[in-house]
Design a protein around this motif. Structure first.
Motif, PDB file in Angstrom:
ATOM      1  N   GLU A 181       0.830  -1.212   0.000  1.00 38.09           N
ATOM      2  CA  GLU A 181       0.000   0.000   0.000  1.00 38.09           C
ATOM      3  C   GLU A 181       0.861   1.257   0.000  1.00 38.09           C
ATOM      4  OE1 GLU A 181      -2.621  -0.483   3.373  1.00 38.09           O
ATOM      5  OE2 GLU A 181      -3.378  -2.349   2.481  1.00 38.09           O
ATOM      6  N   LEU A 182       1.930   1.181   0.796  1.00 33.71           N
ATOM      7  CA  LEU A 182       2.851   2.314   0.864  1.00 33.71           C
ATOM      8  C   LEU A 182       3.427   2.580  -0.524  1.00 33.71           C
ATOM      9  CD1 LEU A 182       5.455   2.684   3.675  1.00 33.71           C
ATOM     10  CD2 LEU A 182       6.070   3.194   1.329  1.00 33.71           C
ATOM     11  N   LEU A 183       3.884   1.505  -1.165  1.00 33.84           N
ATOM     12  CA  LEU A 183       4.499   1.638  -2.486  1.00 33.84           C
ATOM     13  C   LEU A 183       3.486   2.187  -3.500  1.00 33.84           C
ATOM     14  CD1 LEU A 183       7.125   1.102  -4.042  1.00 33.84           C
ATOM     15  CD2 LEU A 183       6.250  -1.190  -4.560  1.00 33.84           C
ATOM     16  N   ALA A 184       2.241   1.714  -3.387  1.00 34.43           N
ATOM     17  CA  ALA A 184       1.207   2.096  -4.358  1.00 34.43           C
ATOM     18  C   ALA A 184       1.031   3.616  -4.442  1.00 34.43           C
ATOM     19  CB  ALA A 184      -0.111   1.419  -4.000  1.00 34.43           C
ATOM     20  N   GLN A 185       1.253   4.308  -3.306  1.00 33.62           N
ATOM     21  CA  GLN A 185       1.102   5.765  -3.287  1.00 33.62           C
ATOM     22  C   GLN A 185       2.067   6.454  -4.248  1.00 33.62           C
ATOM     23  OE1 GLN A 185       1.846   7.243   0.663  1.00 33.62           O
ATOM     24  NE2 GLN A 185       0.797   5.503   1.587  1.00 33.62           N
ATOM     25  N   TYR A 186       3.160   5.760  -4.580  1.00 34.29           N
ATOM     26  CA  TYR A 186       4.206   6.407  -5.382  1.00 34.29           C
ATOM     27  C   TYR A 186       4.138   6.011  -6.848  1.00 34.29           C
ATOM     28  CZ  TYR A 186       6.161   7.413  -0.757  1.00 34.29           C
ATOM     29  OH  TYR A 186       6.341   7.854   0.519  1.00 34.29           O
ATOM     30  N   LYS A 187       3.061   5.309  -7.234  1.00 38.22           N
ATOM     31  CA  LYS A 187       2.968   4.825  -8.616  1.00 38.22           C
ATOM     32  C   LYS A 187       2.918   5.985  -9.610  1.00 38.22           C
ATOM     33  CE  LYS A 187       0.413   1.830 -11.729  1.00 38.22           C
ATOM     34  NZ  LYS A 187      -0.513   0.709 -11.886  1.00 38.22           N
ATOM     35  N   VAL A 188       3.744   5.888 -10.661  1.00 39.78           N
ATOM     36  CA  VAL A 188       3.721   6.919 -11.701  1.00 39.78           C
ATOM     37  C   VAL A 188       3.348   6.357 -13.069  1.00 39.78           C
ATOM     38  CG1 VAL A 188       5.300   8.558 -10.596  1.00 39.78           C
ATOM     39  CG2 VAL A 188       6.253   6.699 -11.984  1.00 39.78           C
ATOM     40  N   GLY A 189       3.329   5.026 -13.205  1.00 42.06           N
ATOM     41  CA  GLY A 189       2.972   4.468 -14.508  1.00 42.06           C
ATOM     42  C   GLY A 189       3.260   2.989 -14.581  1.00 42.06           C
ATOM     43  N   GLU A 190       3.320   2.499 -15.812  1.00 38.48           N
ATOM     44  CA  GLU A 190       3.562   1.067 -16.027  1.00 38.48           C
ATOM     45  C   GLU A 190       4.614   0.868 -17.109  1.00 38.48           C
ATOM     46  OE1 GLU A 190      -0.154  -0.979 -16.620  1.00 38.48           O
ATOM     47  OE2 GLU A 190      -0.871  -0.396 -14.625  1.00 38.48           O
ATOM     48  N   LEU A 191       5.168  -0.341 -17.110  1.00 41.50           N
ATOM     49  CA  LEU A 191       6.167  -0.665 -18.124  1.00 41.50           C
ATOM     50  C   LEU A 191       5.479  -0.938 -19.455  1.00 41.50           C
ATOM     51  CD1 LEU A 191       8.513  -3.061 -16.136  1.00 41.50           C
ATOM     52  CD2 LEU A 191       9.142  -0.832 -17.080  1.00 41.50           C
ATOM     53  N   SER A 192       6.151  -0.616 -20.552  1.00 38.65           N
ATOM     54  CA  SER A 192       5.581  -0.895 -21.873  1.00 38.65           C
ATOM     55  C   SER A 192       5.481  -2.404 -22.056  1.00 38.65           C
ATOM     56  CB  SER A 192       6.444  -0.279 -22.969  1.00 38.65           C
ATOM     57  OG  SER A 192       7.752  -0.797 -22.888  1.00 38.65           O
ATOM     58  N   PRO A 193       4.464  -2.850 -22.829  1.00 40.38           N
ATOM     59  CA  PRO A 193       4.182  -4.290 -22.929  1.00 40.38           C
ATOM     60  C   PRO A 193       5.414  -5.108 -23.299  1.00 40.38           C
ATOM     61  CG  PRO A 193       2.498  -3.013 -24.047  1.00 40.38           C
ATOM     62  CD  PRO A 193       3.529  -2.035 -23.609  1.00 40.38           C
ATOM     63  N   GLU A 194       6.216  -4.607 -24.267  1.00 39.66           N
ATOM     64  CA  GLU A 194       7.395  -5.402 -24.686  1.00 39.66           C
ATOM     65  C   GLU A 194       8.453  -5.452 -23.592  1.00 39.66           C
ATOM     66  OE1 GLU A 194       7.505  -1.375 -26.826  1.00 39.66           O
ATOM     67  OE2 GLU A 194       6.062  -2.855 -26.157  1.00 39.66           O
ATOM     68  N   ASP A 195       8.287  -4.628 -22.548  1.00 39.03           N
ATOM     69  CA  ASP A 195       9.277  -4.576 -21.471  1.00 39.03           C
ATOM     70  C   ASP A 195       8.818  -5.323 -20.228  1.00 39.03           C
ATOM     71  OD1 ASP A 195      11.709  -3.559 -21.934  1.00 39.03           O
ATOM     72  OD2 ASP A 195      11.198  -1.473 -21.457  1.00 39.03           O
ATOM     73  N   LYS A 196       7.660  -5.984 -20.338  1.00 38.40           N
ATOM     74  CA  LYS A 196       7.085  -6.579 -19.126  1.00 38.40           C
ATOM     75  C   LYS A 196       7.728  -7.894 -18.734  1.00 38.40           C
ATOM     76  CE  LYS A 196       2.652  -4.278 -18.949  1.00 38.40           C
ATOM     77  NZ  LYS A 196       1.228  -4.352 -19.240  1.00 38.40           N
ATOM     78  N   ALA A 197       8.504  -8.470 -19.672  1.00 39.24           N
ATOM     79  CA  ALA A 197       9.169  -9.741 -19.350  1.00 39.24           C
ATOM     80  C   ALA A 197       9.945  -9.592 -18.048  1.00 39.24           C
ATOM     81  CB  ALA A 197      10.112 -10.129 -20.478  1.00 39.24           C
ATOM     82  N   PRO A 198       9.871 -10.606 -17.178  1.00 34.16           N
ATOM     83  CA  PRO A 198      10.546 -10.484 -15.894  1.00 34.16           C
ATOM     84  C   PRO A 198      12.041 -10.226 -16.080  1.00 34.16           C
ATOM     85  CG  PRO A 198       9.859 -12.759 -16.313  1.00 34.16           C
ATOM     86  CD  PRO A 198       9.239 -11.916 -17.358  1.00 34.16           C
TER      87      PRO A 198
END
Ligand code: HEM
Ligand code: MTE
Ligand code: MO
Length: 467
Positions: free
Chosen positions: A72-89
């Motif tokens: 929850e703490l981390l969630a407060q700092y969310k700014v976006g998401e990785l691009s689909p081609e970059d989602k590989a672990p």
């Protein structure tokens, strides 16, 4: 719902310093944690290891992050998401630094596996005045180092103009062997009771982050004298470094005032034996510091280096942790420099039998527990109440007599009391008094602090009575 900003791993990587802001990823989410870095309970330098990249390889080492409140703490700092081609672990591999940790006793209640933190269950804790080594509570911040006793050397830095000593175990055995029984308590003992009042950050210890052993070793004052140190007029501190270290190579460290280290009456030990055995690996093999009457954090295990410095240790655990604050201080306002490091601990006691929620027989009830105070202050009395603190009875103190000003070990205590007729439940309470007439506070509220340390309110246990 607004669609999230999309970033590449490349972009995330470019945010890895305060100037460019500090970004991390977890799964496919991107966070800007710049504002959190200095508030991180594990230290800014550790968080910075993950700057610009994924948290997973680091969080795999510290299971403390597998909690809803951390997410929850981390969630407060969310700014976006990785691009689909970059989602590989991430391909980042980490070999398991805990793979070589010792095997532990199955009775221990584990608070965290990596690093290993565990306490004996209450019903075993006060079975013995001396805690058996295998169930002595363990508080590790890092993996357990595997040290070779043959090549082990303790580096004792000499005063200016003097050479350092590099002492082997055999060298340490040449100093007069000193033996003392000392209770060790973590500053976080009973933290779970603070958490129940209001959330704190830290391991959820119950009443078992305290144990007692007979320690043997060389006195620190003898070793410091051999290295050429004298007590000086100006303030000075003896700094200790462990041979356990984090991924940056930073060792566990702590310090105590030189005056305590040089005082033969304070009996500070460089211990190599615990209850007649070589120290177990979890408890600092081959050598640890034992500082009677002082918080566990200063009893540095796997001791590698001792030096005398004009200032306290710069270790995270000396300066950014193990300090007490007003209940009014939160993570936005905390100034760690404004509070002294915890050294001597306040008076403490807890009930180990019966356990909270248990059912007891009507007729007579036996209540057991421990009591201890820091600074060598003796426990002079333990008061027990069966009615939540309205009326009190004095418990019987067991265990060894304590030496005045050198009461380093706990007293176990017990009370056999008739259960008042017709009672369906008991609110059992205990509180101890030390020889300075220090007492425990009745509730958590006035001593609550954001890190959940120094939790020593009256201990309360609620039981039902069988009719
Ligand atoms: C503890 C958050 C990154 C190492 C904690 C705690 C929180 C937290 C909330 C306290 C948890 C509790 O005790 O209830 C975060 C966040 C991070 C982060 C939000 C990233 C944005 C890291 C990294 C490392 C790390 C990268 C190691 C390389 C630790 C350690 C503790 C800790 C060792 C335990 C401190 C102790 O109780 O002695 N972290 N953390 N953390 N963290 Fe992190
Ligand atoms: N020493 C080193 N080198 N590393 C540590 O993580 N933990 C400290 C202290 N000494 C620690 C250390 C803390 S916070 C406590 S409470 C005690 O060790 C616990 O000692 P124990 O594990 O033998 O009970
Ligand atoms: Mo501790």
């Amino acid at each position: 719902e607004k669609s999230p900003h999309i970033y590449t791993r490349e972009e995330v990587r470019s945010h890895s310093s305060p100037e460019t802001r500090i970004w991390v990823t977890l799964g496919c989410e991107v966070f800007d944690v710049t504002e959190f870095v200095d508030l991180h309970p594990g230290g800014a330098s550790k968080l910075m290891l993950a700057a610009g990249g994924p948290l997973e390889p680091f969080w795999a080492l510290y299971a403390v992050h597998d909690q809803p409140h951390v997410r929850e703490l981390l969630a407060q700092y969310k700014v976006g998401e990785l691009s689909p081609e970059d989602k590989a672990p991430s391909t980042l591999q980490t070999s398991d630094p805990y793979a070589d940790d010792p095997i532990r006793h199955p009775a221990l209640k584990v608070n965290s596996q990596r690093p290993f933190n565990a306490e004996p269950p209450p019903e075993l804790l006060t079975e013995n005045y001396i805690t058996p080594n295998p169930i002595f509570f363990t508080r590790n911040h890092l993996p357990v180092p595997n040290l070779d006793p043959e090549t082990y050397r303790l580096h004792v830095v000499g005063p200016p103009g003097c050479q350092s000593l590099f002492l082997s175990l055999d060298d340490l055995y040449q100093f007069p062997k000193h033996e003392i029984t000392v209770t060790l308590q973590c500053a976080g003992n009973r933290r779970s009771e603070m958490t129940r009042f209001k959330e704190v950050k830290g391991l959820a210890w119950n009443t078992g982050a305290i144990s007692t052993a007979c320690w043997a070793g060389a006195r620190l004052c003898d070793v410091l004298a051999k290295a050429g140190h004298r007590l000086c007029e100006t303030e000075a501190h003896v700094c200790f470094e462990g041979l356990d270290s984090d991924p940056t190579g930073t060792a566990y460290g702590a310090s105590i005032p030189l005056a305590r280290a040089m005082d033969p009456e304070a009996e500070v030990l460089l211990a190599y034996e615990m209850n007649g055995q070589p120290l177990p690996r979890d408890h600092g093999f081959p050598v640890r510091v034992v500082v009677p009457g002082v918080v566990g954090a200063r009893h540095v295990k796997w001791l590698g280096k001792v030096s005398v410095e004009p200032e306290e240790s710069y270790s995270h655990w000396q300066r950014r942790d193990y300090k007490g604050f007003s209940p009014s201080v939160d993570w936005d306002t905390v100034d760690f420099d404004s509070a002294p490091s915890i050294q001597e601990l306040p008076v403490q006691s807890a009930i180990t039998e019966p356990k909270d929620g248990e059912t007891v027989q009507s007729g007579e009830v036996t209540i057991k527990g421990y009591a201890w105070s820091g600074g060598g202050r003796a426990v002079v009395r333990v008061d027990v109440s069966l009615d939540g603190g309205l009326t009190w009875q004095v418990a019987e103190l067991d265990g060894e007599e304590q030496r005045p000003r050198k009461a380093w070990a706990w007293r176990l205590w017990q009370l056999q009391a008739p259960v008042p007729a017709g009672k369906k439940e008991l609110n059992i309470v205990c509180k101890a008094v030390d020889d300075s007439y220090n007492v425990q506070p009745d509730t958590v509220a006035p001593i609550w602090n954001l890190r959940g340390v120094l939790s020593n309110a009256w201990h309360r246990v609620h039981v039902r009575v069988t009719p």
